[in-house]
Design a protein around this motif. Sequence first.
Motif, PDB file in Angstrom:
ATOM      1  N   TYR A   1      -6.853  -8.767  13.182  1.00 56.40           N
ATOM      2  CA  TYR A   1      -6.881  -7.587  12.312  1.00 56.40           C
ATOM      3  C   TYR A   1      -5.586  -7.407  11.537  1.00 56.40           C
ATOM      4  CZ  TYR A   1      -9.099  -3.454  10.516  1.00 56.40           C
ATOM      5  OH  TYR A   1      -9.702  -2.569   9.661  1.00 56.40           O
ATOM      6  N   GLU A   2      -4.485  -7.864  12.079  1.00 56.13           N
ATOM      7  CA  GLU A   2      -3.212  -7.755  11.370  1.00 56.13           C
ATOM      8  C   GLU A   2      -3.186  -8.626  10.113  1.00 56.13           C
ATOM      9  OE1 GLU A   2       0.327  -6.496  14.281  1.00 56.13           O
ATOM     10  OE2 GLU A   2      -0.490  -8.476  14.748  1.00 56.13           O
ATOM     11  N   GLU A   3      -4.137  -9.527   9.983  1.00 53.24           N
ATOM     12  CA  GLU A   3      -4.218 -10.362   8.785  1.00 53.24           C
ATOM     13  C   GLU A   3      -5.116  -9.762   7.710  1.00 53.24           C
ATOM     14  OE1 GLU A   3      -3.378 -14.656  10.994  1.00 53.24           O
ATOM     15  OE2 GLU A   3      -5.434 -13.954  10.710  1.00 53.24           O
ATOM     16  N   TRP A   4      -5.446  -8.481   7.850  1.00 54.05           N
ATOM     17  CA  TRP A   4      -6.269  -7.788   6.852  1.00 54.05           C
ATOM     18  C   TRP A   4      -5.684  -7.872   5.441  1.00 54.05           C
ATOM     19  CZ3 TRP A   4      -7.936  -4.157   3.395  1.00 54.05           C
ATOM     20  CH2 TRP A   4      -9.255  -3.704   3.498  1.00 54.05           C
ATOM     21  N   PRO A   5      -4.355  -7.953   5.260  1.00 49.40           N
ATOM     22  CA  PRO A   5      -3.827  -8.117   3.897  1.00 49.40           C
ATOM     23  C   PRO A   5      -4.412  -9.314   3.158  1.00 49.40           C
ATOM     24  CG  PRO A   5      -2.049  -7.449   5.337  1.00 49.40           C
ATOM     25  CD  PRO A   5      -3.253  -7.702   6.220  1.00 49.40           C
ATOM     26  N   ALA A   6      -4.886 -10.334   3.879  1.00 52.46           N
ATOM     27  CA  ALA A   6      -5.538 -11.463   3.221  1.00 52.46           C
ATOM     28  C   ALA A   6      -6.813 -11.009   2.516  1.00 52.46           C
ATOM     29  CB  ALA A   6      -5.855 -12.561   4.241  1.00 52.46           C
ATOM     30  N   VAL A   7      -7.512 -10.040   3.115  1.00 50.69           N
ATOM     31  CA  VAL A   7      -8.713  -9.484   2.484  1.00 50.69           C
ATOM     32  C   VAL A   7      -8.317  -8.744   1.209  1.00 50.69           C
ATOM     33  CG1 VAL A   7     -10.679  -7.941   2.793  1.00 50.69           C
ATOM     34  CG2 VAL A   7      -9.837  -9.283   4.737  1.00 50.69           C
ATOM     35  N   ARG A   8      -7.254  -7.946   1.297  1.00 45.22           N
ATOM     36  CA  ARG A   8      -6.771  -7.209   0.122  1.00 45.22           C
ATOM     37  C   ARG A   8      -6.438  -8.179  -1.018  1.00 45.22           C
ATOM     38  NH1 ARG A   8      -3.812  -2.564  -0.859  1.00 45.22           N
ATOM     39  NH2 ARG A   8      -3.832  -2.022   1.346  1.00 45.22           N
TER      40      ARG A   8
ATOM     41  N   MET B   1       0.846  -1.196   0.000  1.00 45.82           N
ATOM     42  CA  MET B   1       0.000   0.000   0.000  1.00 45.82           C
ATOM     43  C   MET B   1       0.875   1.237   0.000  1.00 45.82           C
ATOM     44  SD  MET B   1      -2.679   1.350   2.915  1.00 45.82           S
ATOM     45  CE  MET B   1      -1.350   1.683   4.064  1.00 45.82           C
ATOM     46  N   SER B   2       0.663   2.117  -0.985  1.00 48.81           N
ATOM     47  CA  SER B   2       1.373   3.382  -0.963  1.00 48.81           C
ATOM     48  C   SER B   2       0.732   4.281   0.073  1.00 48.81           C
ATOM     49  CB  SER B   2       1.303   4.048  -2.348  1.00 48.81           C
ATOM     50  OG  SER B   2      -0.034   4.372  -2.673  1.00 48.81           O
ATOM     51  N   PRO B   3       1.514   5.191   0.692  1.00 49.76           N
ATOM     52  CA  PRO B   3       0.937   6.047   1.736  1.00 49.76           C
ATOM     53  C   PRO B   3      -0.255   6.850   1.262  1.00 49.76           C
ATOM     54  CG  PRO B   3       3.336   6.168   1.744  1.00 49.76           C
ATOM     55  CD  PRO B   3       2.950   5.394   0.518  1.00 49.76           C
ATOM     56  N   SER B   4      -0.335   7.158  -0.054  1.00 48.98           N
ATOM     57  CA  SER B   4      -1.408   8.021  -0.541  1.00 48.98           C
ATOM     58  C   SER B   4      -2.685   7.249  -0.847  1.00 48.98           C
ATOM     59  CB  SER B   4      -0.944   8.759  -1.804  1.00 48.98           C
ATOM     60  OG  SER B   4      -0.619   7.834  -2.822  1.00 48.98           O
ATOM     61  N   GLN B   5      -2.631   5.933  -0.867  1.00 51.72           N
ATOM     62  CA  GLN B   5      -3.804   5.153  -1.222  1.00 51.72           C
ATOM     63  C   GLN B   5      -4.727   4.989  -0.026  1.00 51.72           C
ATOM     64  OE1 GLN B   5      -3.005   1.262  -2.801  1.00 51.72           O
ATOM     65  NE2 GLN B   5      -5.131   0.586  -2.563  1.00 51.72           N
ATOM     66  N   PRO B   6      -5.967   5.493  -0.110  1.00 54.95           N
ATOM     67  CA  PRO B   6      -6.891   5.327   1.016  1.00 54.95           C
ATOM     68  C   PRO B   6      -7.415   3.906   1.085  1.00 54.95           C
ATOM     69  CG  PRO B   6      -7.995   6.453  -0.791  1.00 54.95           C
ATOM     70  CD  PRO B   6      -6.562   6.280  -1.211  1.00 54.95           C
ATOM     71  N   VAL B   7      -7.378   3.314   2.273  1.00 58.42           N
ATOM     72  CA  VAL B   7      -7.949   1.996   2.513  1.00 58.42           C
ATOM     73  C   VAL B   7      -8.915   2.143   3.680  1.00 58.42           C
ATOM     74  CG1 VAL B   7      -7.511  -0.403   3.126  1.00 58.42           C
ATOM     75  CG2 VAL B   7      -5.890   0.818   1.656  1.00 58.42           C
ATOM     76  N   PHE B   8     -10.196   1.933   3.407  1.00 60.75           N
ATOM     77  CA  PHE B   8     -11.252   2.196   4.384  1.00 60.75           C
ATOM     78  C   PHE B   8     -11.889   0.904   4.861  1.00 60.75           C
ATOM     79  CE2 PHE B   8     -15.813   2.695   5.251  1.00 60.75           C
ATOM     80  CZ  PHE B   8     -15.768   3.595   6.312  1.00 60.75           C
ATOM     81  N   ASP B   9     -12.199   0.867   6.158  1.00 63.17           N
ATOM     82  CA  ASP B   9     -12.898  -0.276   6.734  1.00 63.17           C
ATOM     83  C   ASP B   9     -13.817   0.192   7.849  1.00 63.17           C
ATOM     84  OD1 ASP B   9     -13.656  -2.882   7.238  1.00 63.17           O
ATOM     85  OD2 ASP B   9     -11.882  -3.382   8.419  1.00 63.17           O
ATOM     86  N   TYR B  10     -15.014  -0.373   7.897  1.00 64.61           N
ATOM     87  CA  TYR B  10     -15.921  -0.149   9.022  1.00 64.61           C
ATOM     88  C   TYR B  10     -15.645  -1.258  10.031  1.00 64.61           C
ATOM     89  CZ  TYR B  10     -20.328   1.059  11.353  1.00 64.61           C
ATOM     90  OH  TYR B  10     -21.270   1.473  12.257  1.00 64.61           O
ATOM     91  N   THR B  11     -15.175  -0.879  11.223  1.00 65.12           N
ATOM     92  CA  THR B  11     -14.660  -1.889  12.155  1.00 65.12           C
ATOM     93  C   THR B  11     -15.378  -1.943  13.499  1.00 65.12           C
ATOM     94  OG1 THR B  11     -13.037  -0.349  13.064  1.00 65.12           O
ATOM     95  CG2 THR B  11     -12.368  -1.668  11.165  1.00 65.12           C
ATOM     96  N   SER B  12     -16.246  -1.005  13.799  1.00 63.46           N
ATOM     97  CA  SER B  12     -16.988  -0.932  15.064  1.00 63.46           C
ATOM     98  C   SER B  12     -16.141  -0.512  16.254  1.00 63.46           C
ATOM     99  CB  SER B  12     -17.691  -2.255  15.407  1.00 63.46           C
ATOM    100  OG  SER B  12     -18.744  -2.491  14.526  1.00 63.46           O
TER     101      SER B  12
ATOM    102  N   ILE C   1       0.079  -2.098  14.260  1.00 59.12           N
ATOM    103  CA  ILE C   1      -1.081  -2.947  13.957  1.00 59.12           C
ATOM    104  C   ILE C   1      -1.767  -2.452  12.687  1.00 59.12           C
ATOM    105  CG2 ILE C   1      -3.370  -3.682  14.735  1.00 59.12           C
ATOM    106  CD1 ILE C   1      -2.328  -3.493  17.607  1.00 59.12           C
ATOM    107  N   TYR C   2      -2.016  -1.145  12.629  1.00 65.59           N
ATOM    108  CA  TYR C   2      -2.679  -0.567  11.464  1.00 65.59           C
ATOM    109  C   TYR C   2      -1.790  -0.644  10.225  1.00 65.59           C
ATOM    110  CZ  TYR C   2      -6.025   1.273  14.856  1.00 65.59           C
ATOM    111  OH  TYR C   2      -6.968   1.403  15.847  1.00 65.59           O
ATOM    112  N   GLU C   3      -0.490  -0.433  10.419  1.00 63.36           N
ATOM    113  CA  GLU C   3       0.438  -0.508   9.288  1.00 63.36           C
ATOM    114  C   GLU C   3       0.497  -1.925   8.733  1.00 63.36           C
ATOM    115  OE1 GLU C   3       3.995   0.986  11.031  1.00 63.36           O
ATOM    116  OE2 GLU C   3       3.566   3.076  10.527  1.00 63.36           O
ATOM    117  N   THR C   4       0.535  -2.919   9.614  1.00 63.92           N
ATOM    118  CA  THR C   4       0.559  -4.314   9.177  1.00 63.92           C
ATOM    119  C   THR C   4      -0.739  -4.663   8.466  1.00 63.92           C
ATOM    120  OG1 THR C   4       2.006  -4.922  11.016  1.00 63.92           O
ATOM    121  CG2 THR C   4       0.816  -6.706   9.928  1.00 63.92           C
ATOM    122  N   ALA C   5      -1.856  -4.183   9.011  1.00 60.40           N
ATOM    123  CA  ALA C   5      -3.158  -4.427   8.377  1.00 60.40           C
ATOM    124  C   ALA C   5      -3.245  -3.730   7.030  1.00 60.40           C
ATOM    125  CB  ALA C   5      -4.285  -3.959   9.288  1.00 60.40           C
TER     126      ALA C   5
END
Length: 377
Positions: free
Chosen positions: A342-349, A1-12, A71-75
């Motif tokens: 949550y750190e395994e979010w790259p699997a979703v990507r 993920m480049s720093p400029s690319q927005p990645v959005f998630d609704y997480t509660s 955590i967020y960076e890894t995700a």
Amino acid sequence: MSPSQPVFDYTSSAPWEQVVRAYGSSEELNRAVRELVAEGNTKAEAWEAIWDFEVRRFERDPEFRSAVRRIYETAGVNLLSVTPWTHDDVSERTGQRRDLARWQSRFDAAEWLHKVTSPAQARRVAADGDVGIVLNTQNLGAAIDGSLDRIDTLYNEGVRLFQPTYNYQNLLGTGCNDPSEGGLSTFGRAAVDRVNDLGGVVDVSHCGRQTTLDAIEYSEDPVAATHATCQAVDHHYRGKSDTEIEALAEADGYMGIVSLPWFIAPGADDPDLDVLLSHLEHTASILGPDRIGLGTDFFPADTRFPEELLEYYKRHIIELGFDREAVEAREIAAGLGEFTTYEEWPAVRRAVKEPFPAEQADGILGENFLRFWERAV
């Protein structure tokens, strides 16, 4: 993920990994809960205590703040919508104030964590490589308790996504798991007007079918279902029918897909991320690939959810209007295929990039939500 690319998630909420790291390990977290209960605290009070401990450590410990940032960076997620809420035995409004204060403490303590209140700010935060939080309310009817002016208060505190109902019926309309088939009430229309006037977003994720259709038709601005499922793929009351999704399409709305297995694959054993893709692809067939996204609602699906609180949490969400039989029958902290923390979010990507071309996948991962937000306000 480049720093400029927005990645959005609704997480509660904040990731469970954040609380686990505050205590050092899952074992230490469970031990802390057992000790709190042994000291006479209820499970609800223990719940509040572990979050209070996490916030205090976040405020005081720079190393812990750095660990949370990782955590967020890894995700690979830099924009998240969270719900200020608590499980203590108080009114929703009082509990919301308590958790709003927790989030404000985090914002004040970390220069890289920002309360995001506009699409332009969201883009700046993502471009800077920081993390932005979009606050939401999942039960506006309870949060305002009959006073439209409290919508202004929530907006002034930074809330930008407003769900008229949760699972049950309230003064605004009917929730998704209420036996009533009622729609948006007169007071609900006034609330939608106020949200529109302020520049907030009406979110129908937990609204019942008729309330969803009424809100989409009545709102002057496009409406979102930030975290829902497709009933045509696998029927669940938290899902949206094709009729509702078609109405979203006609009104230039937006829909995000959840990853909770007991919502998107009720009754299935060990569903994987292919199920998530099935819901995304069906939504895309109606809304188009440029008006869909992700709202994993990954809470408490994380497999590191404290064992000592699982049964308590099941009872709590039943009280919130989730189906008793389904909740008691399912493991609510099981993850979805490779996505277990949550750190395994790259699997979703990776999963999203398989069936969708690169530009469409980037849109689903975040750009689509920001474009929706821009046209909704």
